[in-house]
Design a protein around this motif. Structure first.
Motif, PDB file in Angstrom:
ATOM      1  N   GLN A  92      11.222 -29.691  14.795  1.00 30.82           N
ATOM      2  CA  GLN A  92      11.056 -30.951  15.609  1.00 30.82           C
ATOM      3  C   GLN A  92       9.651 -31.446  14.827  1.00 30.82           C
ATOM      4  O   GLN A  92       9.682 -32.626  15.100  1.00 30.82           O
ATOM      5  CB  GLN A  92      10.912 -30.418  16.874  1.00 30.82           C
ATOM      6  N   ARG A  95      10.509 -33.342  12.277  1.00 32.36           N
ATOM      7  CA  ARG A  95      10.760 -34.786  12.334  1.00 32.36           C
ATOM      8  C   ARG A  95       9.690 -35.837  12.940  1.00 32.36           C
ATOM      9  O   ARG A  95       9.867 -36.853  12.429  1.00 32.36           O
ATOM     10  CB  ARG A  95      11.833 -34.606  13.360  1.00 32.36           C
TER      11      ARG A  95
ATOM     12  N   ILE B  47      17.628 -33.281  19.822  1.00 33.07           N
ATOM     13  CA  ILE B  47      18.162 -31.954  19.270  1.00 33.07           C
ATOM     14  C   ILE B  47      19.248 -32.026  18.729  1.00 33.07           C
ATOM     15  O   ILE B  47      20.213 -32.805  19.092  1.00 33.07           O
ATOM     16  CB  ILE B  47      18.068 -31.189  20.396  1.00 33.07           C
ATOM     17  N   GLU B  48      19.545 -31.425  17.449  1.00 29.48           N
ATOM     18  CA  GLU B  48      20.844 -31.376  16.788  1.00 29.48           C
ATOM     19  C   GLU B  48      22.194 -31.297  17.803  1.00 29.48           C
ATOM     20  O   GLU B  48      21.881 -30.286  18.616  1.00 29.48           O
ATOM     21  CB  GLU B  48      20.867 -30.289  15.717  1.00 29.48           C
ATOM     22  N   GLY B  49      23.023 -32.099  17.996  1.00 28.81           N
ATOM     23  CA  GLY B  49      23.956 -31.999  18.826  1.00 28.81           C
ATOM     24  C   GLY B  49      23.616 -32.269  20.252  1.00 28.81           C
ATOM     25  O   GLY B  49      24.510 -32.160  21.182  1.00 28.81           O
ATOM     26  N   TRP B  69      18.735 -34.899  27.993  1.00 26.78           N
ATOM     27  CA  TRP B  69      19.490 -34.347  26.925  1.00 26.78           C
ATOM     28  C   TRP B  69      21.147 -34.235  27.492  1.00 26.78           C
ATOM     29  O   TRP B  69      21.084 -33.671  28.560  1.00 26.78           O
ATOM     30  CB  TRP B  69      18.889 -33.223  25.834  1.00 26.78           C
TER      31      TRP B  69
END
Lengths: 118, 159
Positions: A92, A95, B47-49, B69
């Motif tokens: 994170q 990113r 977050i991925e997904g 999320w």
């Protein structure tokens, strides 16, 4: 609840962490463990029970003695899990690094730091 | 374990705190924007997904935030709470509740220190009790908050 909930809850207590640290040096009996701590043997036994139920330690039976030792599987599991967790957090932040790289400098509020980057 | 190019320091401090430290190559004013502007927050907090379905923050004292999320299996969750102290672009304190449960929250203090031409971010997450911290760690409540047992040095784990 995930299976690691119990070990983490058990580790919330500093005495239990100290007991684990002692067991990291090798197996020990309740008597061995009570000695360095200013705690009664029954109190130590209660901590050991929590640690054992959490899967962090196990009891070996040796005649009348009951030495406790670390349970390596749970330790390895905890370590793997912490590594994954750390990797998530770092991913994170990476990113965030990328985002900061892409942000226009002059759009940011004036910074007292006017020096050029070396 | 992978090697970090920009080391991330995470430490369990005392019985209730998790402290995370990370250096960034950009000044605090810029990092502050990434932490307080929703369209920027979305770019690094996804977050991925798990796309962010809600991203709101009013970074003023008395303001609040709400980050939500949703996952592939209808796995939705959110963090929300009040902003209690702000000194842009160097400091913010907010309280974070998970899925609206205000009975137990973490107080998050974020400091952005000038570090040469960059920033050192220090984030301290303070839980109500050791048990609450353990639960937060163990149930992923901190959502990707990495964990290293600096002060929890009793754990016999390899470095």
């Amino acid at each position: 609840m995930p299976p690691l909930d119990l070990p983490f809850a058990a580790l919330a207590d500093p005495t239990r962490r100290a007991i684990l640290a002692r067991l990291a040096e090798g197996e020990a009996t309740v008597q061995d463990l009570a000695r360095p701590f200013a705690i009664s043997q029954p109190a130590i036994s209660r901590h050991l029970k929590v640690l054992e139920e959490a899967g962090l330690i196990e009891t070996r039976i040796q005649g009348t003695a009951r030495p406790r030792r670390l349970k390596p599987d749970t330790m390895a599991q905890l370590w793997d899990w912490l590594g994954q967790y750390r990797a998530l957090w770092e991913a994170q932040f990476q990113r965030l690094d990328d985002l900061l790289d892409s942000l226009d400098d002059q759009a940011a509020a004036p910074s007292p730091d006017t020096e050029r980057k070396p | 374990m992978s090697l970090d190019l920009r080391p991330l320091q995470t430490v369990l401090d005392g019985d209730t705190d998790i402290v995370i430290r990370r250096d960034f190559a950009h000044p605090p004013a810029k990092v502050w924007r990434a932490l307080t502007e929703p369209q920027l927050i979305r770019q690094w907090m996804a977050i991925e997904g798990f796309p962010m379905t809600r991203c709101e923050i009013d970074p003023r004292v008395g303001g609040s935030f709400h980050y939500a999320w949703s996952g592939p299996d209808g796995n939705a969750f959110f963090f929300s709470g009040p902003v209690v102290a702000v000194s842009a672009p160097h400091h913010m304190t907010h309280v974070e509740y998970f899925n609206g449960d205000t009975s137990s929250g973490a107080t998050i203090t974020t400091d952005l220190e000038d570090q040469g031409s960059g920033t050192r971010m220090i984030m301290r997450m303070r839980y109500d009790s050791a048990e609450a911290r353990a639960a937060a760690i163990a149930t992923d409540m901190t959502d990707g908050m990495a964990e290293v047992y600096g002060k929890l040095d009793a754990l016999p784990i390899p470095d």
